[in-house]
Scaffold this active site. Structure first.
Site, PDB file in Angstrom:
ATOM      1  N   PRO A   1       0.842  -1.619   0.188  1.00 25.62           N
ATOM      2  CA  PRO A   1       0.228  -0.283   0.034  1.00 25.62           C
ATOM      3  C   PRO A   1       0.824   1.332  -0.148  1.00 25.62           C
ATOM      4  O   PRO A   1       0.432   2.243  -0.607  1.00 25.62           O
ATOM      5  CB  PRO A   1      -0.697  -0.139   1.681  1.00 25.62           C
ATOM      6  CG  PRO A   1       0.037  -0.828   2.110  1.00 25.62           C
ATOM      7  CD  PRO A   1       0.625  -1.656   1.189  1.00 25.62           C
ATOM      8  N   CYS A   2       2.223   1.056   0.235  1.00 27.05           N
ATOM      9  CA  CYS A   2       2.515   2.425   0.153  1.00 27.05           C
ATOM     10  C   CYS A   2       2.644   2.866  -1.026  1.00 27.05           C
ATOM     11  O   CYS A   2       2.395   4.196  -1.015  1.00 27.05           O
ATOM     12  CB  CYS A   2       4.298   2.089   1.434  1.00 27.05           C
ATOM     13  SG  CYS A   2       4.408   1.404   2.330  1.00 27.05           S
ATOM     14  N   HIS A   3       3.185   2.318  -2.378  1.00 22.10           N
ATOM     15  CA  HIS A   3       3.452   2.966  -3.225  1.00 22.10           C
ATOM     16  C   HIS A   3       2.791   2.014  -4.381  1.00 22.10           C
ATOM     17  O   HIS A   3       3.130   2.445  -5.524  1.00 22.10           O
ATOM     18  CB  HIS A   3       4.979   3.086  -3.838  1.00 22.10           C
ATOM     19  CG  HIS A   3       5.865   3.915  -2.486  1.00 22.10           C
ATOM     20  ND1 HIS A   3       5.930   3.089  -1.424  1.00 22.10           N
ATOM     21  CD2 HIS A   3       6.118   5.532  -2.571  1.00 22.10           C
ATOM     22  CE1 HIS A   3       7.355   4.545  -0.587  1.00 22.10           C
ATOM     23  NE2 HIS A   3       6.790   5.320  -1.393  1.00 22.10           N
ATOM     24  N   GLY A   4       2.088   1.158  -4.162  1.00 27.73           N
ATOM     25  CA  GLY A   4       0.921   0.560  -4.798  1.00 27.73           C
ATOM     26  C   GLY A   4       2.016  -0.544  -5.610  1.00 27.73           C
ATOM     27  O   GLY A   4       0.937  -1.013  -6.735  1.00 27.73           O
TER      28      GLY A   4
ATOM     29  N   PRO B   1       6.192   0.334  -8.890  1.00 29.98           N
ATOM     30  CA  PRO B   1       7.741   0.885  -8.491  1.00 29.98           C
ATOM     31  C   PRO B   1       8.895   0.015  -7.738  1.00 29.98           C
ATOM     32  O   PRO B   1      10.113  -0.328  -7.507  1.00 29.98           O
ATOM     33  CB  PRO B   1       6.925   1.634  -7.612  1.00 29.98           C
ATOM     34  CG  PRO B   1       6.347   2.201  -7.312  1.00 29.98           C
ATOM     35  CD  PRO B   1       5.315   1.083  -7.615  1.00 29.98           C
TER      36      PRO B   1
END
Length: 198
Positions: free
Chosen positions: A155-158, A172
């Site tokens: 969830p931090c950067h998908g 990412p």
């Protein structure tokens, strides 16, 4: 039967010294037995960790700690395994060939494991070290593709990973989830951190 009177003070002294001797023996044995277990420092440095997977049902995940990192053990369902080959075109490195020296030989296959149904991986995203969430249920969900087949979502950067920890294209995270060294001690026990060649 003896006519000699019983000396209660001597009896009490003998019982007390016997108990003290037994307690001393136990106290001396504790450090010896404890020394046979890996210390916290040894575990942090990479001592191997045993994991009992006898109670792990299909579709469930168990987390153990090795070298201060979470290691996931997932028992995949037949449906999850059947979906893996269909995902290859959507993945950045489907056969884990991008970093050959870092991936064990037994993880350079479509299911990235020694046994197809048991998946073992370090639960840390290869982007910035976040811990992805389980998203094992297939189908459309918030922040996931409509044709989602199950896997892990950071969830931090998908970043998204399939049920073999393989990273999808155009996210990412640059690489697949790490597969640590491990071996089966039996059908129900794993040793994380060692990969002895038989």
């Amino acid at each position: 039967m003896s006519d000699t009177p019983v000396d209660n003070s001597k009896r009490t002294w003998m019982i007390a010294s016997g108990c003290a001797g037994a307690a001393g023996g136990i106290a001396a044995a504790v450090p010896f037995v404890s020394s046979m277990m890996p210390s916290e420092r040894a575990k942090a440095a990479g001592a191997a960790v045993e994991a009992d997977i006898s109670g792990l049902k299909p579709g469930e995940k168990l987390t153990v700690e090795w070298r201060g990192k979470p290691v996931w053990i997932v028992r995949r369902t037949p449906e999850q395994l059947a979906a893996l080959p269909k995902l290859d075109p959507q993945l950045a490195d489907p056969l884990s060939l991008r970093k050959p020296g870092e991936t064990p030989d037994y993880a350079k296959n479509g299911w990235r494991s020694r046994k197809p149904e048991i998946f073992v991986a370090v639960g840390i995203c290869t982007h910035l070290g976040c811990s992805p969430s389980d998203k094992f249920t297939p189908g459309p969900q918030p922040s996931l593709p409509n044709d989602w087949q199950g896997g892990f979502f950071c969830p931090c950067h998908g970043s998204t990973f399939d049920m073999a920890g393989r990273v999808y294209k155009n996210v990412p995270a640059p690489d697949n989830l790490e597969v640590p060294p491990y071996m089966f001690l039996s059908d129900s026990k794993l040793l994380i951190g060692e990969d002895k060649k038989a």
